[in-house]
Scaffold this motif. Structure first.
Motif, PDB file in Angstrom:
ATOM      1  N   VAL A   1       0.878  -1.169   0.000  1.00 29.63           N
ATOM      2  CA  VAL A   1       0.000   0.000   0.000  1.00 29.63           C
ATOM      3  C   VAL A   1       0.918   1.223   0.000  1.00 29.63           C
ATOM      4  CG1 VAL A   1      -1.743   1.310   1.252  1.00 29.63           C
ATOM      5  CG2 VAL A   1      -1.843  -1.194   1.227  1.00 29.63           C
ATOM      6  N   GLY A   2       0.860   2.073  -1.009  1.00 26.69           N
ATOM      7  CA  GLY A   2       1.745   3.235  -1.090  1.00 26.69           C
ATOM      8  C   GLY A   2       1.911   3.664  -2.534  1.00 26.69           C
ATOM      9  N   HIS A   3       2.578   4.688  -2.834  1.00 27.11           N
ATOM     10  CA  HIS A   3       3.290   5.615  -1.979  1.00 27.11           C
ATOM     11  C   HIS A   3       2.465   6.875  -1.818  1.00 27.11           C
ATOM     12  CE1 HIS A   3       7.523   3.729  -2.778  1.00 27.11           C
ATOM     13  NE2 HIS A   3       6.603   2.804  -2.782  1.00 27.11           N
ATOM     14  N   ALA A   4       3.083   7.884  -1.257  1.00 26.44           N
ATOM     15  CA  ALA A   4       2.356   9.125  -1.049  1.00 26.44           C
ATOM     16  C   ALA A   4       2.404   9.943  -2.321  1.00 26.44           C
ATOM     17  CB  ALA A   4       2.983   9.919   0.092  1.00 26.44           C
ATOM     18  N   GLY A   5       1.259  10.172  -2.929  1.00 26.89           N
ATOM     19  CA  GLY A   5       1.215  11.037  -4.092  1.00 26.89           C
ATOM     20  C   GLY A   5       1.593  10.305  -5.373  1.00 26.89           C
ATOM     21  N   SER A   6       1.289  11.011  -6.476  1.00 22.72           N
ATOM     22  CA  SER A   6       1.475  10.397  -7.784  1.00 22.72           C
ATOM     23  C   SER A   6       2.940  10.238  -8.152  1.00 22.72           C
ATOM     24  CB  SER A   6       0.776  11.248  -8.848  1.00 22.72           C
ATOM     25  OG  SER A   6      -0.600  11.290  -8.606  1.00 22.72           O
ATOM     26  N   ARG A   7       3.740  11.260  -7.836  1.00 24.50           N
ATOM     27  CA  ARG A   7       5.129  11.229  -8.291  1.00 24.50           C
ATOM     28  C   ARG A   7       5.863  10.044  -7.683  1.00 24.50           C
ATOM     29  NH1 ARG A   7       8.968  14.140 -10.645  1.00 24.50           N
ATOM     30  NH2 ARG A   7      11.069  14.232  -9.798  1.00 24.50           N
ATOM     31  N   GLY A   8       5.770   9.922  -6.360  1.00 25.06           N
ATOM     32  CA  GLY A   8       6.458   8.827  -5.696  1.00 25.06           C
ATOM     33  C   GLY A   8       5.889   7.470  -6.110  1.00 25.06           C
ATOM     34  N   SER A   9       4.569   7.406  -6.231  1.00 28.03           N
ATOM     35  CA  SER A   9       3.941   6.138  -6.622  1.00 28.03           C
ATOM     36  C   SER A   9       4.377   5.713  -8.012  1.00 28.03           C
ATOM     37  CB  SER A   9       2.420   6.284  -6.586  1.00 28.03           C
ATOM     38  OG  SER A   9       1.991   6.594  -5.281  1.00 28.03           O
ATOM     39  N   LEU A  10       4.442   6.718  -8.882  1.00 24.88           N
ATOM     40  CA  LEU A  10       4.829   6.428 -10.256  1.00 24.88           C
ATOM     41  C   LEU A  10       6.293   5.993 -10.329  1.00 24.88           C
ATOM     42  CD1 LEU A  10       3.307   6.487 -12.906  1.00 24.88           C
ATOM     43  CD2 LEU A  10       4.141   8.802 -13.276  1.00 24.88           C
ATOM     44  N   ALA A  11       7.152   6.663  -9.581  1.00 25.55           N
ATOM     45  CA  ALA A  11       8.572   6.301  -9.589  1.00 25.55           C
ATOM     46  C   ALA A  11       8.757   4.883  -9.063  1.00 25.55           C
ATOM     47  CB  ALA A  11       9.367   7.296  -8.733  1.00 25.55           C
ATOM     48  N   ALA A  12       7.956   4.509  -8.048  1.00 24.48           N
ATOM     49  CA  ALA A  12       8.108   3.185  -7.455  1.00 24.48           C
ATOM     50  C   ALA A  12       7.429   2.096  -8.280  1.00 24.48           C
ATOM     51  CB  ALA A  12       7.530   3.185  -6.045  1.00 24.48           C
ATOM     52  N   ALA A  13       6.509   2.499  -9.154  1.00 24.63           N
ATOM     53  CA  ALA A  13       5.714   1.500  -9.883  1.00 24.63           C
ATOM     54  C   ALA A  13       6.598   0.535 -10.671  1.00 24.63           C
ATOM     55  CB  ALA A  13       4.742   2.211 -10.819  1.00 24.63           C
ATOM     56  N   GLN A  14       7.676   1.069 -11.229  1.00 26.27           N
ATOM     57  CA  GLN A  14       8.532   0.183 -12.025  1.00 26.27           C
ATOM     58  C   GLN A  14       9.202  -0.871 -11.165  1.00 26.27           C
ATOM     59  OE1 GLN A  14      11.116   2.150 -14.763  1.00 26.27           O
ATOM     60  NE2 GLN A  14      12.215   0.267 -15.251  1.00 26.27           N
TER      61      GLN A  14
ATOM     62  N   GLU B   1       8.588  -4.884 -11.825  1.00 22.63           N
ATOM     63  CA  GLU B   1       9.672  -5.857 -12.037  1.00 22.63           C
ATOM     64  C   GLU B   1       9.666  -6.945 -10.974  1.00 22.63           C
ATOM     65  OE1 GLU B   1      12.818  -2.916 -14.316  1.00 22.63           O
ATOM     66  OE2 GLU B   1      13.412  -3.911 -12.465  1.00 22.63           O
ATOM     67  N   ALA B   2       9.253  -6.587  -9.760  1.00 23.81           N
ATOM     68  CA  ALA B   2       9.238  -7.569  -8.671  1.00 23.81           C
ATOM     69  C   ALA B   2       7.939  -8.361  -8.642  1.00 23.81           C
ATOM     70  CB  ALA B   2       9.424  -6.853  -7.336  1.00 23.81           C
ATOM     71  N   ARG B   3       6.999  -8.032  -9.532  1.00 21.61           N
ATOM     72  CA  ARG B   3       5.689  -8.690  -9.555  1.00 21.61           C
ATOM     73  C   ARG B   3       4.999  -8.583  -8.192  1.00 21.61           C
ATOM     74  NH1 ARG B   3       6.735  -8.294 -14.191  1.00 21.61           N
ATOM     75  NH2 ARG B   3       6.795  -9.926 -15.770  1.00 21.61           N
ATOM     76  N   VAL B   4       4.895  -7.367  -7.706  1.00 23.44           N
ATOM     77  CA  VAL B   4       4.215  -7.101  -6.445  1.00 23.44           C
ATOM     78  C   VAL B   4       3.118  -6.076  -6.713  1.00 23.44           C
ATOM     79  CG1 VAL B   4       4.439  -6.055  -4.155  1.00 23.44           C
ATOM     80  CG2 VAL B   4       6.187  -7.633  -4.981  1.00 23.44           C
ATOM     81  N   VAL B   5       1.898  -6.407  -6.262  1.00 22.00           N
ATOM     82  CA  VAL B   5       0.779  -5.493  -6.481  1.00 22.00           C
ATOM     83  C   VAL B   5       0.962  -4.245  -5.611  1.00 22.00           C
ATOM     84  CG1 VAL B   5      -1.686  -5.183  -6.044  1.00 22.00           C
ATOM     85  CG2 VAL B   5      -0.871  -7.248  -7.189  1.00 22.00           C
ATOM     86  N   GLN B   6       0.741  -3.092  -6.237  1.00 23.73           N
ATOM     87  CA  GLN B   6       0.843  -1.827  -5.515  1.00 23.73           C
ATOM     88  C   GLN B   6      -0.525  -1.157  -5.536  1.00 23.73           C
ATOM     89  OE1 GLN B   6       2.889   1.161  -7.729  1.00 23.73           O
ATOM     90  NE2 GLN B   6       3.208   2.537  -5.991  1.00 23.73           N
ATOM     91  N   VAL B   7      -1.084  -0.949  -4.353  1.00 20.38           N
ATOM     92  CA  VAL B   7      -2.341  -0.194  -4.262  1.00 20.38           C
ATOM     93  C   VAL B   7      -1.992   1.207  -3.775  1.00 20.38           C
ATOM     94  CG1 VAL B   7      -4.580   0.000  -3.146  1.00 20.38           C
ATOM     95  CG2 VAL B   7      -3.737  -2.236  -3.855  1.00 20.38           C
ATOM     96  N   VAL B   8      -2.295   2.207  -4.607  1.00 16.21           N
ATOM     97  CA  VAL B   8      -1.933   3.588  -4.289  1.00 16.21           C
ATOM     98  C   VAL B   8      -3.119   4.253  -3.600  1.00 16.21           C
ATOM     99  CG1 VAL B   8      -1.149   5.769  -5.256  1.00 16.21           C
ATOM    100  CG2 VAL B   8      -0.461   3.621  -6.321  1.00 16.21           C
ATOM    101  N   PRO B   9      -2.978   4.645  -2.340  1.00 15.98           N
ATOM    102  CA  PRO B   9      -4.144   5.183  -1.636  1.00 15.98           C
ATOM    103  C   PRO B   9      -4.496   6.603  -2.027  1.00 15.98           C
ATOM    104  CG  PRO B   9      -2.252   5.067  -0.160  1.00 15.98           C
ATOM    105  CD  PRO B   9      -1.812   4.470  -1.462  1.00 15.98           C
ATOM    106  N   THR B  10      -3.495   7.414  -2.415  1.00 16.97           N
ATOM    107  CA  THR B  10      -3.794   8.833  -2.630  1.00 16.97           C
ATOM    108  C   THR B  10      -3.333   9.379  -3.976  1.00 16.97           C
ATOM    109  OG1 THR B  10      -1.724   9.424  -1.538  1.00 16.97           O
ATOM    110  CG2 THR B  10      -3.697   9.361  -0.165  1.00 16.97           C
ATOM    111  N   GLY B  11      -2.696   8.634  -4.810  1.00 17.28           N
ATOM    112  CA  GLY B  11      -2.201   9.142  -6.096  1.00 17.28           C
ATOM    113  C   GLY B  11      -3.328   9.267  -7.101  1.00 17.28           C
ATOM    114  N   THR B  12      -3.344  10.358  -7.837  1.00 16.27           N
ATOM    115  CA  THR B  12      -4.424  10.587  -8.805  1.00 16.27           C
ATOM    116  C   THR B  12      -3.934  10.685 -10.245  1.00 16.27           C
ATOM    117  OG1 THR B  12      -4.188  12.949  -8.401  1.00 16.27           O
ATOM    118  CG2 THR B  12      -5.900  11.797  -7.163  1.00 16.27           C
TER     119      THR B  12
END
Lengths: 373, 625
Positions: free
Chosen positions: A95-108, A112-123
């Motif tokens: 569950v993370g990250h804070a905001g779109s920028r951080g979430s987007l940077a971490a998405a890659q 690659e690690a095949r881990v689901v990311q649920v972004v609580p606040t990124g739009t």
């Protein structure tokens, strides 16, 4: 070691692991949380309830934090490091990250690690296509932009607007959404001002309102900066109404930073306390009881994100691919997940969760509709 | 170990070839595609990234330049240019963030992006500060911007360098792959050559050489070497062919020996028949001559009539034997089926009588001629009658009967030979018309029905077995096409019309057998002819030196000078007399071998009835110009 030998070794290990995996695992199900601030009381609300009911498929649910020290939540580089650290903990989902920028940077990293990311606040709308393993809970910036634009035009009846936006995916995305929604409506955007955490906001505000005072100032940024902008406007005696995106709904930063200018700031929320449904009332009671403060939207979103992932693991097990498919099916071939922030779905046509416009009154955010103009 | 069959070997070779092609392609695909995919996955984002970084680099360089111009010489135009230029940041940053980036440059790129973002905000501040007239602070922002510009460009260069490193690694991977593939293909080619050599050797040993030997054996056999025998190379299809070839040559050799014996027996039989014909001719002619005397009556006449009857019966048998055993000549077809049936029965009837087999005929009158030479048809019918006789002779049937029936239908002439014997055994019924199939014991060859059907089919007809599936009896039906209608007979010659008798005709009768010559002479004298006699060709020539004659009747076989030698001599000395010479013979088969130009219609086979003898002479006498 040649690549083929390596591949064979990996395949053999996978086979052994698969055989071993046939036995029910007693390891806890780990869900990572990468978010600024201490939300462990919120996540423990979920894990305690789940574990009290027997756990997830008989396994304990544990929410773990990333292990990166430091408080920097601005640089994309930091988000990448945080993502790597939480993946290394062997989490099933994050569950993370804070905001779109951080979430987007971490998405890659998560992709690659095949881990689901649920972004609580990124739009940012870029999140939906970021690697295929990222699931933003809120509506995208286009939807929010239209919501803000409609409010400015219809509720505030503003004819001129200045837009301040933080220079990242969130701010740019929301700015684009507002710009598109206002185009052709007769409301003029006098100026669009980019800023970041280190910017001289006072100078930027002064320059923006010099010459012509806008009816409204739209801020697509975080609570601290929005508060600073509101404070400066208040100090300069500028009567413009401040309307902020969801990123600003961070209490008490927003109110503290705005100081005397806080009263009357409009802020978009994906959830506000006080709703009549039982789930919301229960969450509010638990937050007040455990945290000793009023719940905010982030509480509800993180609460829903952890519950959503726990339910997914319960439904299909802890294999990442299955969790990902399960989430994609919500609102399509499976019923939407009923959370405190609304019904959650991710497939095509799943529809955005609800948006609420709040207003600061007496240091708290209340539904704007419930407050006299 | 039983060797592989040729069929299996062929399939093995074909499948091996297919497998080699498939394995080669699959191997190449499995070795090449993963590396290509990996290299592509590693390099494509780098290429995209490199291109976008160049745009980023250009953007920040120009942005810094415009900011400096704005600080140095502020103007609305430069300010607008800077605003528009900075707006491009969103697109550039979005493109970079949307790109799939190798892990090795992810942090670098994020740092560059952070610095670029800060640069954009710094320029925004610079702009605002200039608007507010705070130039000194604006200059500070410019310095900060220049620093950020340098930082971004440095990071971008680092990203480019790492990308280049990764490209170099990718290139090395491709080179290593090409080397591995080269070695693999070399080994594969060497292996394939070895396998091909083994396959060629196998094919040569197992297929080519045995086939060549088999071909040589067949050529030797075609040249008449029936002693050719081949050694089978293996227990496979060609080995089976070789063994069948050996079996075939053995059968052919056996048949050739049998046929040689049969030919010798035929010659012997013809000679015997000839020798029998002369006494029969004498007996018949003498009896017929005596019976012509009206004064002979009572028991003597009856005895003479019985002698004449038996002599004629024996004559038919002897003539039939000669006709049957002589080599078949290419005939013109047009056999009278009923007549041939009777002649065939003449040959075999004595066997029927000996074994108590009754024979009945049901011959349709007025049958059209069949499209088959009479002698060949006789062979067919004799074979069928012989089979019927054998079937009945060994059966215990109460009624032993052979029925021969003829009829014509739908442009075909049919002859059926049906017997009341035990029928065709079921185990050979399906192979009845195959060569060397026989139910008879005693080393019977089993070619009768095979040859008979062959003859019938060559003539456009057929021979079929029509017996009931169960129960006694067998029937074989010969079906032959009707022969084309013969040309209308020519009108009798004026000479024949002119001289219906032998009255006044001088005949020189040349025969070494007085017992033959005397009754004929007496008959001719009674018919009004003048007869002079000679015992051989020399005497005949001497007699002709003394006086001429109208007609010469000569035996073909005589001691001293035979009939053929006499004919040759006459052709040289007196060709007109050669043209008036006819012959009597107990065996006309030799004429074909002698090639003396004696037409068959000038030869009357012995024994002959006197009336037929007279008709023959008159016909020939009046055909002479």
């Amino acid at each position: 070691v040649s690549p083929s030998s390596r591949r064979r070794a990996v395949a053999a290990l996978a086979l052994v692991a698969g055989v071993a995996g046939c036995r029910p695992s007693r390891e806890p199900v780990r869900i990572g949380l990468v978010f600024p601030g201490d939300f462990s009381p919120v996540t423990s609300l979920v894990s305690d309830a789940v574990n009290a009911a027997g756990g997830v498929r008989g396994r304990r649910l544990v929410v773990v934090r990333d292990t990166l020290p430091g408080a920097d939540w601005v640089l994309a580089e930091t988000d990448i490091r945080r993502a790597r650290s939480v993946v290394a903990l062997g989490v099933t989902a994050v569950v993370g990250h804070a905001g779109s920028r951080g979430s987007l940077a971490a998405a890659q990293v998560y992709s690659e690690a095949r881990v689901v990311q649920v972004v609580p606040t990124g739009t940012s709308r870029l999140l939906v296509g970021a690697g295929g393993w990222t699931f933003p809970l809120p509506p995208n910036d286009s939807v929010e932009g239209h919501f803000i634009a409609s409010f400015v035009r219809e509720r505030l009846r503003a004819r001129t607007v200045v837009v301040f936006y933080v220079n990242d995916e969130y701010g740019i995305g929301l700015r684009d959404g507002v710009r598109a929604a206002l185009a052709g409506t007769g409301v003029r955007v006098l100026r669009e001002v980019r800023y970041d955490l280190r910017a001289d906001l006072a100078a930027l505000v002064d320059a923006a309102v010099r010459g012509r005072v806008p009816d409204a100032v739209v801020v697509a940024g975080r609570g601290g900066e929005t508060g600073a902008i509101a404070r400066r406007l208040h100090e300069q005696g500028v009567p413009s109404r401040v309307v902020a995106g969801d990123g600003s709904y961070v209490l008490p930063e927003l109110v503290t930073a705005a100081g005397p200018g806080a009263e009357g700031i409009y802020v978009v929320a994906f959830w506000l306390p006080g709703a009549a449904d039982s789930a919301t009332r229960r969450l509010e009671a638990q937050v007040r009881e455990r945290l000793g403060r009023e719940p905010v939207a982030t509480d509800a979103l993180i609460f829903d994100a952890v519950r959503l992932l726990a339910a997914a693991v319960e439904a299909v097990g802890d294999r990442p691919q299955r969790i990902r498919r399960h989430l994609l099916e919500l609102g399509v071939s499976r019923p939407r997940f009923r959370g405190v922030t609304g019904e959650i779905g991710f497939g095509p046509g799943a529809g955005p969760p609800r948006l609420v416009m709040g207003v600061v009154r007496g240091g708290v955010v209340l539904p704007a509709d419930a407050v006299p103009r | 170990v039983r060797p592989l069959s040729i069929r299996a070997l062929t399939w093995l070779l074909v499948l091996s070839g297919g497998a080699v092609a498939t394995v080669t392609g699959t191997y190449a695909a499995f070795r090449v595609f993963p590396v290509v995919r990996e290299v592509r996955a590693a390099t494509t984002p780098l290429m995209v990234l490199s291109s976008r970084l160049r745009d980023y680099d250009a953007w920040i360089e120009r942005g810094a330049g415009l900011a400096q111009r704005l600080v140095v010489a502020p103007s609305p135009g430069v300010m607008d240019s800077l605003d528009r230029w900075m707006d491009r940041y969103d697109a550039l940053a979005g493109a970079l963030r949307g790109a799939a980036v190798p892990d090795s440059v992810l942090l670098l790129l994020a740092a560059a992006d952070d610095a670029a973002s800060r640069f954009a905000v710094t320029v925004e501040e610079l702009h605002a500060l200039l608007e507010l007239g705070r130039r000194a602070e604006a200059v500070q922002r410019l310095v900060e911007g220049r620093r950020l510009e340098a930082q971004v460009r440095e990071l971008a260069a680092e990203v480019q360098a790492r990308s280049l490193d990764r490209l170099v690694v990718a290139q090395r991977e491709v080179e290593a792959l090409s080397r591995r593939l080269l070695w693999a293909f070399l080994l594969w080619v060497l292996g394939s050559v070895a396998v091909m050599a083994a396959a060629v050797r196998l094919v040569r040993t197992r297929v080519e050489r045995p086939l060549r030997e088999l071909q040589g054996g067949l050529e030797r056999m075609a040249e008449g070497d029936l002693a050719a025998q081949l050694a089978p190379h293996a227990d496979d299809e060609i080995g089976a062919l070789t063994r069948q070839f050996n079996q075939m040559t053995a059968v052919l050799r056996s048949r050739a020996e049998t046929q040689g014996q049969m030919a010798a027996a035929s010659v012997l039989l013809a000679n015997v028949a000839h020798e029998v014909n002369n006494p029969l001719m004498s007996i018949g002619a003498t009896a017929e001559g005596r019976l012509a005397d009206a004064s002979v009556s009572g028991p003597l006449r009856r005895d003479l009539e019985e002698i004449l009857l038996q002599a004629r019966r024996a004559s038919r048998l002897a003539r039939g034997i000669v006709r049957f055993v002589r080599p078949a000549a290419a005939g013109d077809g047009g056999a009278d089926v009923n007549e041939v049936v009777r002649e065939a029965l003449d040959l075999i009837a004595f066997q029927f009588a000996a074994d108590g087999v009754a024979c009945s005929l049901d011959l349709a009158p007025g049958l059209p001629p069949a499209e088959l030479d009479a002698q060949k048809l006789e062979h067919v019918l004799v074979a069928l009658l012989t089979n019927a006789h054998h079937a009945l002779a060994r059966s215990g049937a109460a009624e032993r009967r052979v029925t021969v029936r003829t009829w014509a239908r739908d442009g075909r002439v049919c002859a059926e030979v049906r017997d009341t014997g035990p029928g065709v055994p079921s185990e050979i019924r399906d192979r009845l018309f195959l060569p060397f199939v026989s139910s008879r014991a005693g080393g019977h060859i089993g070619l009768g029905l095979y040859t008979a059907r062959l003859v019938a089919r060559e003539a456009g007809g057929d021979l079929e077995h029509e017996s009931p599936a169960e129960g006694p009896g067998a029937a074989f039906v010969v079906t032959l096409p009707v022969a084309p209608s013969p040309a209308p007979e020519t009108a009798p010659s004026p000479a024949a019309a002119r001289a219906p008798t032998l009255q006044g005709v001088t005949v020189l009768l040349v025969d070494d057998e007085p017992a033959v010559r005397s009754p004929l002479a007496r008959f001719l004298v009674r018919r009004g002819a003048t007869v002079r006699e000679a015992a051989n060709g020399h005497e005949a020539l001497a007699a002709l030196d003394v006086a001429g004659c109208d007609l010469i009747v000569a035996d073909l076989r005589m001691p001293g000078m035979d009939g053929v030698a006499l004919f040759r001599a006459l052709r040289e000395r007196a060709p007109e007399l050669a043209g008036r010479t006819v012959f009597l013979s107990g065996d006309v088969s030799q004429l074909g071998d002698l090639q003396v130009g004696i037409e068959p219609d000038r030869v009357l086979p012995k024994p002959v009835e006197l009336a037929e003898f007279e008709r023959f002479l008159l016909q020939h006498l009046h055909s002479v110009p």
